[in-house]
Design an enzyme around this catalytic site. Structure first.
Site, short mmCIF file in Angstrom:
data_model
loop_
_atom_site.label_atom_id
_atom_site.label_comp_id
_atom_site.label_asym_id
_atom_site.label_seq_id
_atom_site.Cartn_x
_atom_site.Cartn_y
_atom_site.Cartn_z
N ASP A 104 8.31 46.85 27.13
CA ASP A 104 8.03 48.29 27.08
C ASP A 104 8.26 48.91 28.45
O ASP A 104 8.22 48.21 29.47
CB ASP A 104 6.57 48.53 26.68
CG ASP A 104 6.28 48.05 25.27
OD1 ASP A 104 7.23 47.93 24.48
OD2 ASP A 104 5.11 47.77 24.99
N1 URA Z 1 4.09 43.31 23.70
C1 URA Z 1 3.96 44.62 24.01
O1 URA Z 1 3.11 45.31 23.48
N2 URA Z 1 4.77 45.13 24.93
C2 URA Z 1 5.71 44.42 25.59
O2 URA Z 1 6.41 44.97 26.44
C3 URA Z 1 5.83 43.06 25.25
C4 URA Z 1 5.02 42.53 24.31
#
Ligand code: URA
Length: 237
Positions: A104
């Protein structure tokens, strides 16, 4: 046989233009002989290619470990913001690298980039059981019940069925810390799983993929090439 400028540029250390200059300056030797131009061909696996007195290794594929900072999208192009490719030098940006899975925008840590599609695909496929390991801080006190729910495989309220996952509590308090291990990577998965447990994620960082940990000497926002050994390790995983 491959063009010499292509072989040397494959290291990611010099652009094709820089390679041209290096050759002109006589700083490149192929089996001990200075080539006339970068268009000359050589056998990348067997020729001894020296640049500035150092033997270089040909990389058919490029593998890069990036310590991703928050604020960058795991995409190759995005009209709306900075992508992880913006953290790489121009000569690497030209190599059609793509991120191996997504983090993310606000997630930090280990992100691999490559142009080797088949191995990248295998690393992400749940069938291949390559663990993705994260460090997280959440609001609220994590408990054994949270660990049990992760281990059993959660079904989220929005219908997402998650594979069994690891939750190892590192500290528990008003804010808690934990290590999370996933075999898959659904959209916002850890945030959604922990939100469902009533312990929203405050911070998330990927610390390992399979047997490859995030290099602790790699500063946030910096990258390095994987060694051949590390690529082999990923292949074995
Ligand atoms: N899970 C999430 O919520 N975000 C990420 O970036 C990776 C795994």
């Amino acid at each position: 046989m491959e063009r010499l400028d292509k072989i040397i540029a494959s290291t990611g250390r010099w652009s094709r233009r820089e390679v041209k200059n290096l050759i002109r300056q006589g700083r490149v030797l192929v089996d001990g002989v200075p080539p006339r131009s970068g268009e000359e061909k050589a056998e990348p696996e067997s020729a001894e290619i020296m640049v500035n007195g150092e033997i270089i290794t040909y990389r058919r594929y490029t593998w890069v470990m990036l310590n991703k900072p928050a604020g960058y999208l795991s995409a190759t192009e995005d009209g709306r913001g900075k992508t992880v490719l913006d953290l790489l030098p121009p000569e690497l940006q030209k190599q059609k690298l793509f991120p191996v899975g997504r983090l993310d925008k606000d997630t930090e840590g280990l992100l691999l980039l490559t142009n080797q599609g088949d191995l990248a695909h295998d690393l992400l496929s749940p069938r291949h059981h390559v663990d993705k390991v994260y460090y997280t801080r959440v609001a609220g006190r994590l408990t054994q019940e949270d660990c049990d729910a992760f281990a059993a495989g959660m079904t989220l309220d929005d219908g997402l069925v998650c594979l069994p996952a690891g939750l190892e509590i590192l500290s528990a308090g008003a804010e808690s810390e934990a290590r999370v291990t996933l075999r898959e990577g659904k959209f916002h998965q850890i945030k959604r799983m922990l939100a469902q447990r009533g312990k929203p994620v405050v911070y998330l960082e990927r610390i390992a993929m399979g047997n490859l940990p995030l290099d602790s000497t790699l500063e946030r926002g910096k990258f390095r090439f994987l060694t051949e050994k590390e690529v082999e390790l990923l292949q074995k995983a």
